[in-house]
Write an enzyme that holds these catalytic residues in place. Sequence first.
Site, short mmCIF file in Angstrom:
data_model
loop_
_atom_site.label_atom_id
_atom_site.label_comp_id
_atom_site.label_asym_id
_atom_site.label_seq_id
_atom_site.Cartn_x
_atom_site.Cartn_y
_atom_site.Cartn_z
N MET A 11 15.71 7.36 -29.81
CA MET A 11 14.90 8.24 -30.66
C MET A 11 14.89 9.67 -30.13
SD MET A 11 13.42 6.67 -33.35
CE MET A 11 11.73 7.13 -33.68
N ASN A 96 4.96 5.11 -29.03
CA ASN A 96 4.03 4.28 -29.79
C ASN A 96 2.83 3.89 -28.93
OD1 ASN A 96 5.20 4.10 -32.40
ND2 ASN A 96 6.75 2.70 -31.61
N GLY A 124 13.74 5.34 -37.00
CA GLY A 124 14.72 4.59 -36.23
C GLY A 124 16.03 5.32 -36.04
N LYS A 174 0.23 5.35 -37.42
CA LYS A 174 1.52 4.70 -37.12
C LYS A 174 1.31 3.23 -36.78
CE LYS A 174 6.00 4.68 -36.20
NZ LYS A 174 6.29 3.56 -35.32
N GLU A 181 4.64 -2.97 -41.87
CA GLU A 181 6.07 -3.27 -41.72
C GLU A 181 6.28 -4.73 -41.34
OE1 GLU A 181 8.79 -2.13 -38.04
OE2 GLU A 181 8.39 -0.37 -39.30
#
Length: 302
Positions: A11, A96, A124, A174, A181
């Site tokens: 990333m 994260n 991603g 997030k 997700e």
Amino acid sequence: MEFGIVGLGRMGGNMARRLARKGAQIALYNRSFDVTQSLAEETGHLACDSLQALVDALATPRIVWLMLPAGDATEATLQALRPILAPGDLIVDGGNSFYKDVQRRTAWLAERQIEFSDAGVSGGVWGLENGYCLMFGASEAAAARLRPYMEKLAPASDRGWLHCGSVGSGHFVKMVHNGIEYGMMQSLAEGFALMKNKPGFELNLGEIAELWRHGSVVQSWLLDLSADFLAQDQTLENILPYVGDSGEGRWTALEAIEQGIPAPVMTLSLMMRFASQGKSDYANKMLAKMRQGFGGHEVKEG
């Protein structure tokens, strides 16, 4: 230059590449200097061989964006940066991290008048080409400083990024995003499993996935990715039935319990990931033995 990235994995490295494509010149630091040097040669960015060198290379007030794994790696880097940054400098945590850790770190950094922002980053490996979805928490002043970089990293300057609110809100949003997700992935996987195992119809899963991509209510990026790999291989015989979890799903489930908000789909999809990791094996052995005990049913031994 005022902007630096620490952590040049998949990333962080691609974010640096995207910034270069958008005309930004930044400073780079990675634990492995070979990675830093190689990326700097590719992008024209400045390679730094230490955190101190990166800090020294940036004009004040500085922006240091961390793209590191949540937990120990992020904590250790913040511990190292805190004494060498100056009042007015801004650190962005783009990993994260748990939003409550962000809130704790914000107060701790504020003791030295260092600003903190948390940026949830989604996209991603496709973010380099398509842009990243960025959800960040910050003060109004910090948000204004970050805006030029958000506009370059996002799919377009006017979309794909959002100042969600105060510090901590970015990683909270997030976290919920990743919980959703989990549920979406689980439902797609279960649906295709039902079709694969239905005798008599000889369904072509690749064709069905491609069909649903056009005009269907369930069309999505996850379906696009599924259509791509199912077109090549529908059996997935060489893929182990193991699904990892990186933490965000657990935090989302715990948040639902803490708030008393029912979130059964997200929570159960997390449980299914645990099951895929072999963590239900002992319970299943117990079930087999209980069934044998009350009904005399056969137990299979390996």
